[in-house]
Design a protein around this motif. Structure first.
Motif, PDB file in Angstrom:
ATOM      1  N   SER A  26       0.823  -1.205   0.000  1.00  0.00           N
ATOM      2  CA  SER A  26       0.000   0.000   0.000  1.00  0.00           C
ATOM      3  C   SER A  26       0.865   1.265   0.000  1.00  0.00           C
ATOM      4  O   SER A  26       0.374   2.369  -0.167  1.00  0.00           O
ATOM      5  CB  SER A  26      -0.924  -0.003   1.217  1.00  0.00           C
ATOM      6  OG  SER A  26      -0.166  -0.076   2.404  1.00  0.00           O
ATOM      7  N   TYR A  27       2.166   1.106   0.167  1.00  0.00           N
ATOM      8  CA  TYR A  27       3.089   2.241   0.222  1.00  0.00           C
ATOM      9  C   TYR A  27       3.976   2.272  -1.012  1.00  0.00           C
ATOM     10  O   TYR A  27       4.249   3.313  -1.578  1.00  0.00           O
ATOM     11  CB  TYR A  27       3.936   2.114   1.485  1.00  0.00           C
ATOM     12  CG  TYR A  27       4.844   3.268   1.799  1.00  0.00           C
ATOM     13  CD1 TYR A  27       4.351   4.420   2.421  1.00  0.00           C
ATOM     14  CD2 TYR A  27       6.215   3.213   1.513  1.00  0.00           C
ATOM     15  CE1 TYR A  27       5.200   5.477   2.728  1.00  0.00           C
ATOM     16  CE2 TYR A  27       7.059   4.263   1.833  1.00  0.00           C
ATOM     17  CZ  TYR A  27       6.546   5.390   2.437  1.00  0.00           C
ATOM     18  OH  TYR A  27       7.389   6.436   2.757  1.00  0.00           O
ATOM     19  N   LYS A  45      -1.260   7.178  -2.425  1.00  0.00           N
ATOM     20  CA  LYS A  45      -1.893   6.790  -1.160  1.00  0.00           C
ATOM     21  C   LYS A  45      -3.360   6.419  -1.398  1.00  0.00           C
ATOM     22  O   LYS A  45      -4.067   7.133  -2.110  1.00  0.00           O
ATOM     23  CB  LYS A  45      -1.807   7.983  -0.194  1.00  0.00           C
ATOM     24  CG  LYS A  45      -1.977   7.627   1.250  1.00  0.00           C
ATOM     25  CD  LYS A  45      -1.482   8.788   2.099  1.00  0.00           C
ATOM     26  CE  LYS A  45      -2.171   8.940   3.424  1.00  0.00           C
ATOM     27  NZ  LYS A  45      -2.688   7.810   4.114  1.00  0.00           N
ATOM     28  N   GLU A  84       2.218   3.630   9.038  1.00  0.00           N
ATOM     29  CA  GLU A  84       1.278   4.712   8.741  1.00  0.00           C
ATOM     30  C   GLU A  84       0.725   5.333  10.034  1.00  0.00           C
ATOM     31  O   GLU A  84       0.577   6.552  10.134  1.00  0.00           O
ATOM     32  CB  GLU A  84       0.150   4.120   7.893  1.00  0.00           C
ATOM     33  CG  GLU A  84      -0.810   5.111   7.301  1.00  0.00           C
ATOM     34  CD  GLU A  84      -0.186   6.035   6.259  1.00  0.00           C
ATOM     35  OE1 GLU A  84       0.845   5.677   5.652  1.00  0.00           O
ATOM     36  OE2 GLU A  84      -0.727   7.136   6.094  1.00  0.00           O
ATOM     37  N   TYR A 133       0.658  15.644   5.843  1.00  0.00           N
ATOM     38  CA  TYR A 133       1.084  14.246   5.717  1.00  0.00           C
ATOM     39  C   TYR A 133       2.499  14.107   5.152  1.00  0.00           C
ATOM     40  O   TYR A 133       3.324  13.385   5.694  1.00  0.00           O
ATOM     41  CB  TYR A 133       0.084  13.467   4.836  1.00  0.00           C
ATOM     42  CG  TYR A 133       0.508  12.033   4.646  1.00  0.00           C
ATOM     43  CD1 TYR A 133       0.211  11.070   5.611  1.00  0.00           C
ATOM     44  CD2 TYR A 133       1.246  11.637   3.524  1.00  0.00           C
ATOM     45  CE1 TYR A 133       0.622   9.751   5.462  1.00  0.00           C
ATOM     46  CE2 TYR A 133       1.666  10.325   3.373  1.00  0.00           C
ATOM     47  CZ  TYR A 133       1.356   9.383   4.336  1.00  0.00           C
ATOM     48  OH  TYR A 133       1.784   8.095   4.195  1.00  0.00           O
ATOM     49  N   GLU A 169       5.740  12.458   6.982  1.00  0.00           N
ATOM     50  CA  GLU A 169       6.392  11.264   6.422  1.00  0.00           C
ATOM     51  C   GLU A 169       7.889  11.546   6.192  1.00  0.00           C
ATOM     52  O   GLU A 169       8.740  10.732   6.521  1.00  0.00           O
ATOM     53  CB  GLU A 169       5.683  10.878   5.118  1.00  0.00           C
ATOM     54  CG  GLU A 169       6.198   9.638   4.425  1.00  0.00           C
ATOM     55  CD  GLU A 169       5.993   8.333   5.213  1.00  0.00           C
ATOM     56  OE1 GLU A 169       5.114   8.280   6.083  1.00  0.00           O
ATOM     57  OE2 GLU A 169       6.760   7.377   4.953  1.00  0.00           O
TER      58      GLU A 169
END
Ligand SMILES: Nc1ncnc2c1ncn2[C@@H]1O[C@H](COP(=O)(O)OP(=O)(O)OP(=O)(O)O)[C@@H](O)[C@H]1O
Ligand SMILES: [Mg+2]
Length: 347
Positions: free
Chosen positions: A8-9, A35, A215, A229, A233
């Motif tokens: 998912s990343y 994302k 996450e 975000y 990150e």
């Protein structure tokens, strides 16, 4: 076959060649994914996934088109059944087809079924354990179609936890002598999912997933320091956080993670009748967070290491190795998939 892990990343791909005593990295690549494009293992945005796959395809040597991918999550059900050891593969298949309705809690029109012969049943030697897997066909098709759109072909569709378990072969050399006959918990901590595979005597006997990962850490940085975000990150990856971050955000995250791991290991111990695992090996992007292995060693009292197949039986040219070694831990699932090139598989 190239192993492609659609996370998912990031989407990660690795191609392995065989050497006399191990495997060599021929090509590797990771491509960040939008994302939300992959959520709960489901491809929500096919275009975002095919964009990543296209970049991967371009980086592969010409002529490479076969792929091993994985499915996981609630779309997948696995179960160990036992069958008469004298049955041939064809007879097993026929029998599973007849009994599938009782064995699988889904509507049979919606699932694809596969099975694999394991070892002899320890109680009744005339029986053999058989791993039965069912997956919603929709989830398989999502991956097969996305690969097809960029000219790649899914030859193997594996289950992520088993792909992870298979990769243990690469890191045995990192563990003390005799680890091959011990119990190893491989824990892949990704962005949204933590995947467990427990390997006993070289065989993956337990897999499980939890919806937890890096996450959550990014989210707590974001809310604690009022960042957006991307800032959060970046700050996390660069280690550019205020000094109080260890106390304020890192340790609460680690405590939560520890709870999750503890719970899953307890489930494993209860189901297997063992009181502990012998080794814990961490992998996945979030395993790179500082202090993780020490934390687990202290909590569980067993040796805990960060996966580094280069200390095991994985090789690469110096240039590739220098770049890849610091992040090889996030390629474990992709490696386990790539290893399918060297085992038996039915078409
Ligand atoms: N050096 C690092 N230090 C801390 N966290 C990191 C580091 N590198 C990557 N991460 C984090 O690891 C996570 C990504 O890990 P990984 O690539 O294993 O996930 P994924 O397989 O794409 O996702 P998932 O399996 O959860 O769907 C992200 O949350 C990222 O911020
Ligand atoms: Mg992952």
């Amino acid at each position: 076959m190239v192993g492609i892990d659609i996370g998912s990343y990031e989407v990660k791909a690795i191609l392995l060649g065989k050497t006399p005593d191990g495997y060599a990295v021929t090509r590797h690549m990771s491509v960040p994914i939008k994302k939300g494009a992959v959520n709960d293992h489901d491809i929500r945005d096919t275009e975002a996934v095919t964009d990543c796959l296209r970049q991967i395809k371009q980086a592969l040597p010409k002529g490479i088109k076969y792929v091993a991918v994985a499915v996981s999550g609630s779309a997948v059900m696995t179960k160990v059944i036992y069958m008469d050891a004298s049955l041939s593969e064809e007879e097993m298949e026929a029998q599973i087809e007849i009994e599938a309705e009782n064995l699988i809690p889904y509507s049979l029109d919606e699932v694809s079924i596969d099975f694999e012969k394991l070892n002899t049943n320890s109680v009744d030697h005339s029986k053999v354990n058989v791993l039965l897997t069912a997956c919603r066909t929709e989830n398989i098709d999502g991956r097969v179609d996305a690969l097809d759109m960029v000219g790649l072909e899914a030859k193997v569709v594996d289950v992520e936890g088993y792909a992870l378990g298979r990769a243990h072969e690469l890191i045995l050399g990192q563990l003390p002598d005799g680890a091959k006959n011990k119990t190893i918990a491989l824990i892949d901590i990704g962005a949204n999912i933590t995947t467990f595979a427990v390997i006993e005597n070289g065989e993956t006997t337990f897999i499980r997933e939890q919806a937890f990962g890096g996450e959550q850490f990014t989210q707590s940085i974001l809310s604690f320091y009022g960042m957006n975000y991307d800032e959060a990150e970046q700050a996390k990856l660069q280690g550019e956080l205020p000094r109080n971050y260890m106390f304020e955000v890192l340790s609460p995250f680690q405590t939560q993670l520890l709870q999750q791991i503890k719970r899953t290991l307890q489930i494993y111990c209860t189901s297997s009748g063992r009181d502990k695992v012998d080794y814990i090996v961490l992998c996945g992007g979030t395993a790179s967070l500082e202090g993780m292995t020490n934390l687990l060693t202290a909590e569980f009292g067993v040796l805990c290491l960060l996966a580094d197949p280069f200390q095991g039986c994985l090789y690469a040219d110096d240039g590739i190795k220098a770049k890849l070694q610091p992040q090889i831990n996030k390629y474990m699932v992709a490696c386990g998939l790539a290893l399918r090139s060297y085992g038996q598989w039915r078409t």
